[in-house]
Design an enzyme around this catalytic site. Structure first.
Site, mmCIF file in Angstrom:
data_model
loop_
_atom_site.group_PDB
_atom_site.id
_atom_site.type_symbol
_atom_site.label_atom_id
_atom_site.label_comp_id
_atom_site.label_asym_id
_atom_site.label_seq_id
_atom_site.Cartn_x
_atom_site.Cartn_y
_atom_site.Cartn_z
ATOM 1 C CG ASN A 39 -7.348 -2.918 -5.951
ATOM 2 O OD1 ASN A 39 -6.412 -3.637 -5.655
ATOM 3 N ND2 ASN A 39 -7.808 -1.954 -4.837
ATOM 4 C CG ASP B 25 -1.931 1.160 1.155
ATOM 5 O OD1 ASP B 25 -2.333 1.412 0.030
ATOM 6 O OD2 ASP B 25 -2.897 1.097 2.240
HETATM 7 C C1 FPP Z 1 -2.100 0.225 -3.109
HETATM 8 O O1 FPP Z 1 -1.669 1.542 -3.117
HETATM 9 C C2 FPP Z 1 -1.773 -0.776 -4.124
HETATM 10 C C3 FPP Z 1 -2.584 -1.612 -4.839
HETATM 11 C C4 FPP Z 1 -3.744 -1.122 -5.506
HETATM 12 C C5 FPP Z 1 -1.847 -2.769 -5.392
HETATM 13 C C6 FPP Z 1 -0.653 -3.063 -5.429
HETATM 14 C C7 FPP Z 1 0.052 -2.630 -6.679
HETATM 15 C C8 FPP Z 1 1.452 -2.919 -7.090
HETATM 16 C C9 FPP Z 1 2.394 -2.486 -6.014
HETATM 17 C C10 FPP Z 1 1.571 -2.618 -8.476
HETATM 18 C C11 FPP Z 1 1.147 -3.888 -9.192
HETATM 19 C C12 FPP Z 1 1.853 -4.990 -8.831
HETATM 20 C C13 FPP Z 1 2.684 -5.996 -9.426
HETATM 21 C C14 FPP Z 1 2.901 -7.072 -8.947
HETATM 22 C C15 FPP Z 1 2.811 -5.426 -10.872
HETATM 23 P P1 FPP Z 1 -2.593 2.684 -3.573
HETATM 24 O O2 FPP Z 1 -3.039 3.055 -4.941
HETATM 25 O O3 FPP Z 1 -3.728 2.516 -2.589
HETATM 26 O O4 FPP Z 1 -1.555 3.653 -2.708
HETATM 27 P P2 FPP Z 1 -2.396 5.272 -1.962
HETATM 28 O O5 FPP Z 1 -3.158 4.614 -0.647
HETATM 29 O O6 FPP Z 1 -1.148 5.729 -1.650
HETATM 30 O O7 FPP Z 1 -3.510 5.775 -2.792
#
Ligand code: FPP
Length: 250
Positions: free
Chosen positions: A80, A32
């Protein structure tokens, strides 16, 4: 080339404090904070996800060298899909790229498996999943489970549906349904329960990740955004885990 662990050893003594006989078998990571990482730098959210995916490669190599048996990373949840289409598209694009770079993703001896509902994923992604699973299946290092279109509730409902089907067909009696049998019908039936769950970025929740498998997990939270989460932070999480007194309700 020096392995990640050796590079790290030369920088810090922290790793030497890790007890190799008391490692968590299975570590789950909620990756995250990618969006906040990008925002701080004036970059688009997709750049944060890209940096997060890159960091997963570093942590995968490091955890494998440390001797962790199983690492599960939450890459895309069943919830998501509610994000803006452009962000979902960029995450899918990134996943495709990431799965395609088999050697970079899995190093030399990491086996990759995917958990989650694959039916909603594109044919291209499903093809890359088949390829990377087949390519790495005989490897004897760590298993990296990527949770894609994964939700703990969806996983449990799916197991219940399959068991109900058998009851309806008369091949299973309701009183034969045990915790062990339910576990056998989860995506994770070949992995140990999660010993340690790491969630960076300051949020203190599980967000539908490994609900069944986290019944006795230890949790490790920190304010660091996932792309900034280093091998040193991972080592600290393992050291903190080794200080915990796990009683499993006893
Ligand atoms: C949350 O960060 C993360 C995700 C929605 C999924 C994690 C995805 C990745 C690390 C990239 C894709 C993965 C691979 C393995 C290719 P957020 O967007 O919620 O961050 P925020 O809370 O700061 O907005």
């Amino acid at each position: 080339m020096l392995k990640a662990l050796d590079r790290f050893r030369s920088k810090s003594k922290l790793i030497e404090k890790v007890d190799p006989n008391n490692l968590p078998n299975h570590v789950g990571i909620i990756m995250d904070g990618n969006g906040r990482w990008a925002k701080k730098r004036g970059l688009p959210r997709s750049a944060g996800h890209r940096a997060g995916a890159q960091n997963l490669k570093t942590i995968t190599e490091f955890a494998n060298n440390m001797g962790i048996a199983c690492l599960t990373a939450y890459a895309f949840s069943t919830e998501n899909w509610k994000r803006p289409k452009a962000e979902v598209d960029s995450l899918m694009e990134l996943l495709l790229e990431y799965l395609h770079d088999k050697d970079e993703l899995a190093g030399k001896n990491v086996a990759v498996r995917i958990i989650g509902d694959r039916s909603a994923l594109s044919d291209e992604i499903n093809h890359e999943i088949d390829e990377v699973e087949a390519y790495t299946k005989d490897r004897d290092g760590m298993v990296l489970y990527l949770a894609i279109n994964y939700g703990g509730r969806q996983e449990i409902v799916r197991a219940v549906n399959q068991l109900c089907q058998q009851v309806q067909e008369g091949t299973l009696l309701p009183n034969q349904i045990t915790e062990g049998l339910v576990s056998d019908y989860l995506y994770t039936n070949d992995m140990p329960e999660a010993d340690l769950i790491i969630r960076p970025s300051g949020e203190l929740r599980l967000s539908n990740f490994l609900l069944w498998q986290s019944a006795y997990s230890e949790f490790w939270f920190s304010d660091i955004n996932w792309p900034d989460f280093t091998t040193k932070d991972f080592t600290q999480a393992i050291l903190d885990y080794q200080q915990r007194n796990r009683r499993f309700g006893a």
